[in-house]
Design a protein around this motif. Structure first.
Motif, PDB file in Angstrom:
ATOM      1  N   SER A  17       0.842  -1.190   0.000  1.00 18.60           N
ATOM      2  CA  SER A  17       0.000   0.000   0.000  1.00 18.60           C
ATOM      3  C   SER A  17       0.879   1.242   0.000  1.00 18.60           C
ATOM      4  CB  SER A  17      -0.899   0.007   1.246  1.00 18.60           C
ATOM      5  OG  SER A  17      -1.722  -1.143   1.286  1.00 18.60           O
ATOM      6  N   SER A  18       0.363   2.334  -0.504  1.00 11.50           N
ATOM      7  CA  SER A  18       1.109   3.584  -0.511  1.00 11.50           C
ATOM      8  C   SER A  18       1.489   3.977   0.914  1.00 11.50           C
ATOM      9  CB  SER A  18       0.267   4.686  -1.153  1.00 11.50           C
ATOM     10  OG  SER A  18       0.938   5.925  -1.084  1.00 11.50           O
ATOM     11  N   GLY A  19       2.796   4.197   1.152  1.00  8.21           N
ATOM     12  CA  GLY A  19       3.271   4.604   2.464  1.00  8.21           C
ATOM     13  C   GLY A  19       3.310   3.502   3.504  1.00  8.21           C
ATOM     14  N   GLN A  20       3.048   2.271   3.120  1.00  9.53           N
ATOM     15  CA  GLN A  20       3.025   1.179   4.094  1.00  9.53           C
ATOM     16  C   GLN A  20       4.406   0.967   4.707  1.00  9.53           C
ATOM     17  OE1 GLN A  20       1.461  -2.481   2.517  1.00  9.53           O
ATOM     18  NE2 GLN A  20       1.840  -3.657   4.382  1.00  9.53           N
ATOM     19  N   GLU A  21       4.459   0.795   6.030  1.00  8.81           N
ATOM     20  CA  GLU A  21       5.724   0.564   6.723  1.00  8.81           C
ATOM     21  C   GLU A  21       5.961  -0.934   6.856  1.00  8.81           C
ATOM     22  OE1 GLU A  21       6.025   2.751  10.341  1.00  8.81           O
ATOM     23  OE2 GLU A  21       6.038   4.693   9.310  1.00  8.81           O
ATOM     24  N   VAL A  22       7.144  -1.361   6.436  1.00 10.62           N
ATOM     25  CA  VAL A  22       7.496  -2.782   6.438  1.00 10.62           C
ATOM     26  C   VAL A  22       8.934  -2.942   6.917  1.00 10.62           C
ATOM     27  CG1 VAL A  22       5.895  -3.449   4.598  1.00 10.62           C
ATOM     28  CG2 VAL A  22       8.213  -2.654   4.012  1.00 10.62           C
ATOM     29  N   THR A  23       9.275  -4.174   7.253  1.00  7.98           N
ATOM     30  CA  THR A  23      10.634  -4.523   7.654  1.00  7.98           C
ATOM     31  C   THR A  23      11.152  -5.626   6.756  1.00  7.98           C
ATOM     32  OG1 THR A  23      10.306  -3.930   9.983  1.00  7.98           O
ATOM     33  CG2 THR A  23      12.082  -5.466   9.496  1.00  7.98           C
ATOM     34  N   HIS A  28       8.198  -8.289   6.355  1.00 13.77           N
ATOM     35  CA  HIS A  28       7.167  -8.281   7.396  1.00 13.77           C
ATOM     36  C   HIS A  28       6.454  -6.941   7.420  1.00 13.77           C
ATOM     37  CE1 HIS A  28       8.424 -11.948   9.683  1.00 13.77           C
ATOM     38  NE2 HIS A  28       9.572 -11.690   9.090  1.00 13.77           N
ATOM     39  N   GLN A  29       5.201  -6.960   7.868  1.00 15.84           N
ATOM     40  CA  GLN A  29       4.510  -5.718   8.160  1.00 15.84           C
ATOM     41  C   GLN A  29       5.119  -5.080   9.399  1.00 15.84           C
ATOM     42  OE1 GLN A  29       0.306  -4.919   7.607  1.00 15.84           O
ATOM     43  NE2 GLN A  29      -0.048  -7.110   7.263  1.00 15.84           N
ATOM     44  N   ALA A  30       5.030  -3.756   9.437  1.00 16.22           N
ATOM     45  CA  ALA A  30       5.425  -2.974  10.616  1.00 16.22           C
ATOM     46  C   ALA A  30       6.918  -3.127  10.927  1.00 16.22           C
ATOM     47  CB  ALA A  30       4.570  -3.349  11.817  1.00 16.22           C
TER      48      ALA A  30
END
Length: 430
Positions: free
Chosen positions: A47-53, A130-132
């Motif tokens: 997603s636009s701007g989604q924060e992931v690791t 990963h998410q977040a």
């Protein structure tokens, strides 16, 4: 490429999983490459701007796992590309660092140094998205990449010729090649990863052990120039060598041995000294009709840092002190070209000052010498993508030894130095 969604957390991750909510793809440019090649990673479908690791993991031959984390935010179209996307502060690195996932790898066990002794088997790099950030969210995608030390077609053969012990790496293809002897330092044993990578880039390379390997002496001591003469003659006699003059590359103690070889033995045209010294170090070197004394190591001069690490930087006699002039290697007698590399944050010993001492003397005699001192760089200046080892347990000194270096600066230096080494050897040996 493997696609996955949060549903993967409910059980074993199959080979291919597609999330119901989105299709996220984690891509690497190739499934197999050399260890020193750039890492190219791309993510699509966020997603636009989604924060992931992004999490990277490799496991060494002893079962130790090294990991790193990159915190990222997707672009306006849900994309990430490590060559352009900056890592956010908070992970193992920050900024635009395409290879950050490699050079920022850290062991689970403190003071474990990343080494590769088995160069015939590729290293498996595992990447997970990963998410977040903290804590890690659900798994979105995974991908693996094999990173090899031997290009397809490179051959390796063990060397037990006369007294010499080591391994010979032959580049792929027919014809002849520039030849190099590769020496590591006072840790002993047989190190092959730099030699195998040099062979992968076209250099016929002899990884030469000189103690604590096979039937060689277990301890550093009793070194004789004849052993290294035999190695030079062996390499020069190989039919695939392009001419009768070879190169020598060495790090730490191996560097002053390389300089001594070029000074006292014929047939050496190029020398690369990494984190080296202007003098013979630790033990004497028996030469033809004379002995070159070694700078003495004094255990009582070892300092203990607040974190319990051994600082050996002042534990060896200073070669700049006129008292130890007899230990200096008379490298000005050599006809070889020299490339000197050092780091300003070397905690093993002050190699920058030691290298400068030799550079000034060589230039004073009109010799061909290049010198590069890299800021924020420690003692263990390795090929690109090797993670920085600031300190590690050392069996010879009985505790955790400090090596120095700052991760990002050290990574930059390794990449730059590797290019300098290849260019220098090509220039003088082709």
């Amino acid at each position: 490429m493997i696609r996955a969604g949060c549903s993967a957390l409910l059980g074993q991750v199959p080979h291919v999983i597609t999330s119901r909510s989105m299709a996220v793809s984690l891509q690497v440019s190739t499934s197999h490459c050399l260890f020193d090649e750039p890492l190219q990673v791309k993510v699509l479908g966020l997603s636009s701007g989604q924060e992931v690791t992004l999490k990277a993991a490799v496991t060494d031959e002893g079962g130790e796992t090294f990991t790193s984390l990159g915190w990222y935010q997707a672009g306006s179209h849900g994309e990430l590309e490590l060559r352009q996307s900056p890592a956010m502060p908070g992970g193992s690195f920050s900024g635009v660092e395409p290879e950050g996932l490699l050079w920022a790898l850290k062991p689970q066990t403190p003071l474990r140094r990343f080494l590769r002794r088995n160069v015939q088997t590729p290293l498996r790099l595992e990447l997970a998205l990963h998410q977040a950030h903290e804590p890690l969210g659900c798994l979105l995608a995974t991908v693996t990449q094999e990173r090899s030390f031997m290009r397809e077609g490179v051959t390796r053969s063990l060397v037990r010729e006369g007294k010499i012990r080591g391994s010979l790496f032959l580049p792929p293809g027919s014809g002849t090649f520039p030849a190099v002897i590769d020496l590591y330092g006072a840790g002993g044993g047989l190190m092959e990863y730099r030699a195998s990578l040099l062979a992968s880039h076209g250099f016929l390379t002899l990884a030469l052990a000189y103690f604590d390997y096979d039937d060689l002496p277990k301890n550093l001591g009793g070194l004789h120039l004849d052993y290294f003469r035999e190695a030079v003659e062996f390499l020069r006699s190989q039919p695939q060598v392009n001419n009768q003059e070879i190169g020598v590359i060495g790090i730490s103690k191996g560097a002053d041995l390389a300089i001594s070889m070029a000074t006292f033995l014929p047939g050496i045209k190029a020398v690369v000294s990494i984190s080296g010294c202007a003098a013979n170090s630790f033990v004497s070197l028996q030469c033809d009709g004379f002995t070159l004394p070694g700078l003495r190591f004094d255990p009582e001069k070892i300092k203990l840092t607040e974190s319990g690490l051994l600082d050996l930087s002042e534990a060896i006699d200073d070669p700049r002190d006129p008292t130890y002039e007899e230990c200096l290697i008379p490298a000005e007698k050599s006809s070889a070209a020299f490339l000197m590399l050092s780091g300003s944050d070397d905690k093993g010993w002050p190699s920058a000052a030691y290298s400068e001492q030799l550079v000034l003397r060589l230039r004073g005699h009109g010799k061909n010498v290049e010198y590069y001192c890299y800021p924020g760089t420690g003692h263990l200046l390795e090929p690109p993508n090797f993670p920085l080892c600031q300190a590690s347990n050392n069996k010879h000194f009985g505790g955790p030894m400090l090596w120095g270096g700052q991760p990002k600066d050290h990574a930059r230096a390794q990449e730059a130095a590797w290019q300098k080494i290849q260019s220098f050897l090509s220039k003088h040996l082709m």
